[in-house]
Design an enzyme around this catalytic site. Structure first.
Site, PDB file in Angstrom:
ATOM      1  N   CYS A 155       4.162 -32.241 117.527  1.00  0.00           N
ATOM      2  CA  CYS A 155       5.480 -31.624 117.729  1.00  0.00           C
ATOM      3  C   CYS A 155       5.449 -30.554 118.815  1.00  0.00           C
ATOM      4  O   CYS A 155       6.304 -29.657 118.861  1.00  0.00           O
ATOM      5  CB  CYS A 155       6.010 -31.045 116.418  1.00  0.00           C
ATOM      6  SG  CYS A 155       6.170 -32.289 115.123  1.00  0.00           S
TER       7      CYS A 155
ATOM      8  N   ALA B  43       8.900 -38.343 108.770  1.00  0.00           N
ATOM      9  CA  ALA B  43       7.574 -38.906 108.528  1.00  0.00           C
ATOM     10  C   ALA B  43       6.796 -37.928 107.656  1.00  0.00           C
ATOM     11  O   ALA B  43       6.434 -36.834 108.105  1.00  0.00           O
ATOM     12  CB  ALA B  43       6.838 -39.150 109.845  1.00  0.00           C
TER      13      ALA B  43
ATOM     14  N   GLY C  28      15.436 -36.836 118.769  1.00  0.00           N
ATOM     15  CA  GLY C  28      15.110 -35.473 119.136  1.00  0.00           C
ATOM     16  C   GLY C  28      13.660 -35.173 118.800  1.00  0.00           C
ATOM     17  O   GLY C  28      12.936 -36.001 118.248  1.00  0.00           O
TER      18      GLY C  28
ATOM     19  N   GLY D 251      14.391 -40.553 111.800  1.00  0.00           N
ATOM     20  CA  GLY D 251      14.390 -39.844 110.530  1.00  0.00           C
ATOM     21  C   GLY D 251      13.198 -38.941 110.329  1.00  0.00           C
ATOM     22  O   GLY D 251      12.982 -38.009 111.094  1.00  0.00           O
TER      23      GLY D 251
ATOM     24  N   THR E 115       4.903 -37.072 117.987  1.00  0.00           N
ATOM     25  CA  THR E 115       4.296 -37.158 116.668  1.00  0.00           C
ATOM     26  C   THR E 115       3.460 -38.422 116.557  1.00  0.00           C
ATOM     27  O   THR E 115       3.538 -39.321 117.403  1.00  0.00           O
ATOM     28  CB  THR E 115       5.345 -37.099 115.541  1.00  0.00           C
ATOM     29  OG1 THR E 115       4.678 -36.834 114.296  1.00  0.00           O
ATOM     30  CG2 THR E 115       6.120 -38.401 115.431  1.00  0.00           C
TER      31      THR E 115
END
Length: 220
Positions: free
Chosen positions: A184, A168, A82, A166, A86
């Site tokens: 983002c 960062a 999702g 996950g 980035t």
């Protein structure tokens, strides 16, 4: 059942993606077959410069084309997590948990909250105050001010309650890499790192130890 914390050092994004996908599929297949998940994994790694786009990302949030990115030594990947776009690079702690959320009695929203809370508590160990922004995933500093800035990005995939991808956390990251994108998907918010906030480099080993401790505390 065993939870394995694996420090991968510095690895290419493609190598870690392949490793995640293999383990993720094995775990999903076990769930489909009605078998227990015997092992879970949390990988900690730093990547050479790379930009990743989540499944709902807008291509326009990458400000250079692939040829230009290659000129800067930056790879580009479209992936199944999702979130939007980035940047990963040296000095950034990337954490990939492969967990069975059912075993831990967690829903996906609970899991995202847990990841964010683990980071919030970790950087608090270093004297940095952070929190959440409504409607935006990840961990933020200066919330509600003109200098609202993101210190940790988050994007996950979940199938049969098995997780991959996950978070960062910018520890000593060179933030110039974020100038290649709208981080983002935002054009009006900044990006920061632990080193910038503390005005000094941070020992990655200490951050990893703190994050493991906080994660285990919240997961119990």
């Amino acid at each position: 059942m065993s939870l394995h914390f694996l420090d991968e050092g510095t690895k290419a994004y493609s190598e870690m993606l392949q490793k995640q996908r293999k383990l993720f599929q094995e775990m999903v297949d076990r769930k489909k077959a009605g078998l227990h998940i015997e092992d879970e994994y949390i990988f900690m790694v730093e990547h050479p410069a790379v930009i990743t786009l989540g499944k709902h990302a807008k291509e326009s949030n990458v400000l250079l084309d692939e040829e230009q990115l290659a000129h800067h030594g930056v790879e580009l990947y479209h992936i199944e997590r999702g979130g939007d776009v980035t940047f990963h690079g040296p000095g950034q702690l990337v954490v990939y948990p492969l967990l069975d959320l059912e075993r831990h009695h967690l829903g996906v929203r609970d899991y995202v909250d847990l990841l964010e809370e683990a980071v919030i508590r970790t950087i608090a160990d270093f004297g940095i105050s952070a929190g959440r922004v409504h409607g935006a995933s990840g961990v933020w500093i200066g919330i509600g001010t003109e200098r609202e800035r993101k210190i940790c990005a988050l994007g996950v995939k979940c199938s049969r309650y098995i997780t991959m991808h996950g978070l960062a956390l910018n520890v000593n990251t060179d933030l110039n890499g974020f100038r290649l994108i709208n981080p983002c998907g935002f054009v009006d918010k900044g990006v920061t790192s632990m080193a910038v906030e503390l005005d000094a480099p941070v020992m990655m080993k200490d951050v990893k130890e703190s994050l493991i401790r906080q994660f285990l505390y919240l997961l119990r």
